[in-house]
Design a protein around this motif. Structure first.
Motif, PDB file in Angstrom:
ATOM      1  N   ASP A 182       0.789  -1.236   0.000  1.00 22.09           N
ATOM      2  CA  ASP A 182       0.000   0.000   0.000  1.00 22.09           C
ATOM      3  C   ASP A 182       0.821   1.286   0.000  1.00 22.09           C
ATOM      4  O   ASP A 182       0.264   2.367   0.157  1.00 22.09           O
ATOM      5  CB  ASP A 182      -0.978   0.052   1.194  1.00 22.09           C
ATOM      6  N   LYS A 241       3.496   1.063  -4.839  1.00 24.45           N
ATOM      7  CA  LYS A 241       4.359   0.446  -5.863  1.00 24.45           C
ATOM      8  C   LYS A 241       3.636   0.326  -7.210  1.00 24.45           C
ATOM      9  O   LYS A 241       4.168   0.734  -8.244  1.00 24.45           O
ATOM     10  CB  LYS A 241       4.793  -0.971  -5.413  1.00 24.45           C
ATOM     11  N   THR A 242       2.409  -0.218  -7.149  1.00 24.93           N
ATOM     12  CA  THR A 242       1.667  -0.441  -8.394  1.00 24.93           C
ATOM     13  C   THR A 242       1.338   0.879  -9.077  1.00 24.93           C
ATOM     14  O   THR A 242       1.537   1.046 -10.275  1.00 24.93           O
ATOM     15  CB  THR A 242       0.357  -1.201  -8.076  1.00 24.93           C
ATOM     16  N   ARG A 243       0.901   1.825  -8.266  1.00 24.66           N
ATOM     17  CA  ARG A 243       0.525   3.138  -8.794  1.00 24.66           C
ATOM     18  C   ARG A 243       1.748   3.844  -9.398  1.00 24.66           C
ATOM     19  O   ARG A 243       1.655   4.500 -10.436  1.00 24.66           O
ATOM     20  CB  ARG A 243      -0.072   3.954  -7.646  1.00 24.66           C
ATOM     21  N   ASP A 288       1.924  14.265  -1.627  1.00 24.67           N
ATOM     22  CA  ASP A 288       0.747  15.141  -1.741  1.00 24.67           C
ATOM     23  C   ASP A 288      -0.100  15.096  -0.470  1.00 24.67           C
ATOM     24  O   ASP A 288      -0.927  15.975  -0.228  1.00 24.67           O
ATOM     25  CB  ASP A 288      -0.097  14.700  -2.944  1.00 24.67           C
ATOM     26  N   ALA A 346       2.803   9.471  -6.808  1.00 23.20           N
ATOM     27  CA  ALA A 346       2.378   8.628  -7.931  1.00 23.20           C
ATOM     28  C   ALA A 346       0.994   9.054  -8.383  1.00 23.20           C
ATOM     29  O   ALA A 346       0.660   8.998  -9.564  1.00 23.20           O
ATOM     30  CB  ALA A 346       2.379   7.160  -7.511  1.00 23.20           C
TER      31      ALA A 346
END
Ligand code: GDP
Length: 478
Positions: A82, A85-87, A186, A220
């Motif tokens: 969470d 990484k994927t984003r 952010d 990301a």
């Protein structure tokens, strides 16, 4: 079995499925009059390939500076669940989709390349798009190292978490330099300097603190600083890595992902490590072989040639290789098939050795029925010699038909010991304990080796079981 027997007589308790140290092998060789050569798994593969005049060392030996060309770095993204990484992988990929590029459809093939202008030069970077250190470690366990640089993603609001530490440990163990992406800046509660402070404890000291690890604050979600992150990857590659390969030879590399596709058969994404892969090349990957029928890139576009660090999805293999399997191109189809078959035989033997189980009395009954055994081997241990003798005598009197034989291969007074268990593994025997129990070591080894140890306190009980077994009538115990 024979080797184990020799070892047994040398006083070395070993079993057929056990690993021995090098010194023991030397002793064994000495005893039998052989010269012992210790071969590592890599050497073994090398030797196997030598039979086909393929030399894995060729690279190191005859490739001077004149034939080596710069290749793109291969990057893996790791970090706590969470943390993004994927984003981040999506953001990197999207940030670099060239506008108007012949409309390919994004495919997940296990890796992708992006292009980045660095000091006026367009450079490629390859990203493995299965995030996390599990795949990385699984491949390493198979002897494959594909990653040149790791991006460690740490969420700025969360800080260092257990998998952050795990990931950095794995990267450091593999000697892979780390670039830290401090993600989610952010967010209101983001605290990027805390992340920097925390990581110094793990040897990752930011450049601004006098260290040599590059930290980049990114989001990301908002595509913030993705370019700077890629820039940092390239700078890290240039600072300490000599990323070069010879593209002008037959290709070699690693399968990073593979699956069976309904329509296309076995498809495998391979990462080229040296040479150039072309459609039509005979190829062997692990135990899969075939001819490259077609190659696709991460946008579903047809590729006819793939150079070092380029990931491509290959069609045409006979079966599905595993992630981490090495692939090589051979001159002839026949060679690829032979290598695959040899490898398969080696693997089959290894797994056979692993799964070889000791016989139990119930197995014996079954094997007897199937006509697979001729003798039942027993080891008898008892508390007093009179009992052992009496049991042995009665057992040998059991009236069985000529097709089976009862052999008492060892008898003795006292607890069941590790050496009894060893003997049982060598001769596939069953141990009868008459008023005695195994000691701890023996019990552990018997459990590990699957040796059947049975306990009795009356002679009749033992007799009955053995007799029933020899006559094919023993009922399984539950
Ligand atoms: P992974 O488990 O490390 O692959 O994490 P994901 O990429 O699935 O992200 C986990 C969650 O964090 C998702 O809900 C993302 O939308 C969110 N996330 C990822 N990056 C950012 C970011 O930069 N800012 C914010 N605010 N949320 C993010």
């Amino acid at each position: 079995g024979d080797l184990v027997t020799v070892l047994f007589h040398l006083g070395e308790m070993a079993t057929a499925t056990e690993s021995l140290d090098e010194a023991t092998f030397e002793v064994l060789g000495e005893e039998l009059g052989y010269r012992i050569q210790i071969v590592s798994p890599e050497d073994e593969d090398r030797e196997l390939l030598e039979g086909f005049s393929i030399d894995l060392d060729q690279e190191a030996e005859d490739e001077g500076d004149d034939v080596l060309e710069i290749r793109p770095p291969v990057v893996t993204v790791m970090g706590h669940v969470d943390h993004g990484k994927t984003r981040l992988l999506d953001a990197i990929r999207n940030a670099n989709v060239v506008e108007g590029e012949a409309g390919g459809i994004t495919q997940h093939i296990g890796a992708y390349q992006v292009w980045h202008e660095h000091e006026g030069i367009e450079r490629a970077i390859t990203f493995i798009d299965t995030p996390g250190h599990e795949a990385f470690t699984a491949m390493r366990a198979r002897g494959a190292q594909v990653t040149d640089i790791a991006i460690l993603v740490v969420a700025a609001d969360d800080g260092i978490m257990p998998q952050t530490v795990e990931a950095l440990n794995h990267a450091q163990a593999a000697n892979v330099p780390i670039v830290v992406a401090v993600n989610k800046v952010d967010k209101e509660d983001a605290n990027p300097s805390k992340v920097r402070a925390q990581l110094t404890e793990y040897g990752l000291v930011a450049e601004e603190f006098g260290g040599d690890t590059m930290f980049v604050d990114v989001s990301a979600r908002n595509n913030l600083n993705i370019d700077s992150l890629i820039e940092a990857v390239l700078l890290t590659a240039d600072a300490g890595l000599d990323l070069r390969a010879n593209p002008n030879k037959e290709a070699r590399g690693i399968a990073i992902e593979a699956k069976l596709d309904k329509g296309r058969g076995a498809v495998a994404t391979v990462l080229i490590q040296s040479g150039t892969l072309r459609v039509g090349d005979p190829i062997v990957a692990g135990t899969a072989y075939g001819r490259v029928r077609a190659m696709l890139d991460e946008n579903g576009q047809v590729v006819t040639e793939a150079e070092p660090s380029r990931p491509v999805q290959v069609q045409g293999l006979s079966s599905v290789p595993r992630a981490g399997d090495t692939f090589i191109v051979t001159e002839e189809d026949r060679t690829a098939r032979q290598i695959a078959e040899k490898r398969e035989a080696v693997e089959r033997n290894a797994s056979l050795a692993k799964s070889r189980k000791r016989i139990s009395l119930e197995d014996f009954t079954r094997a007897l029925e199937e006509g697979k055994v001729e003798s039942l081997n027993l080891i008898i241990k008892g508390d007093v010699s009179g009992a052992v003798e009496a049991l042995e005598e009665s057992l040998l009197k059991i009236d069985v038909d000529d097709s089976v034989q009862l052999r008492i291969i060892h008898r003795g007074v006292g607890a069941i010991t590790e050496s009894d268990v060893n003997l049982a593994t060598v001769d596939n025997a069953i141990i009868i304990g008459f008023n005695v129990r195994p000691d701890t070591k023996a019990r552990e080894r018997a459990a590990r080796e699957g040796v059947d140890v049975r306990f009795y306190s009356v002679i009749y009980g033992a007799l009955e079981d053995i007799e029933n077994s020899l006559k094919g009538m023993l009922k399984p115990e539950f």
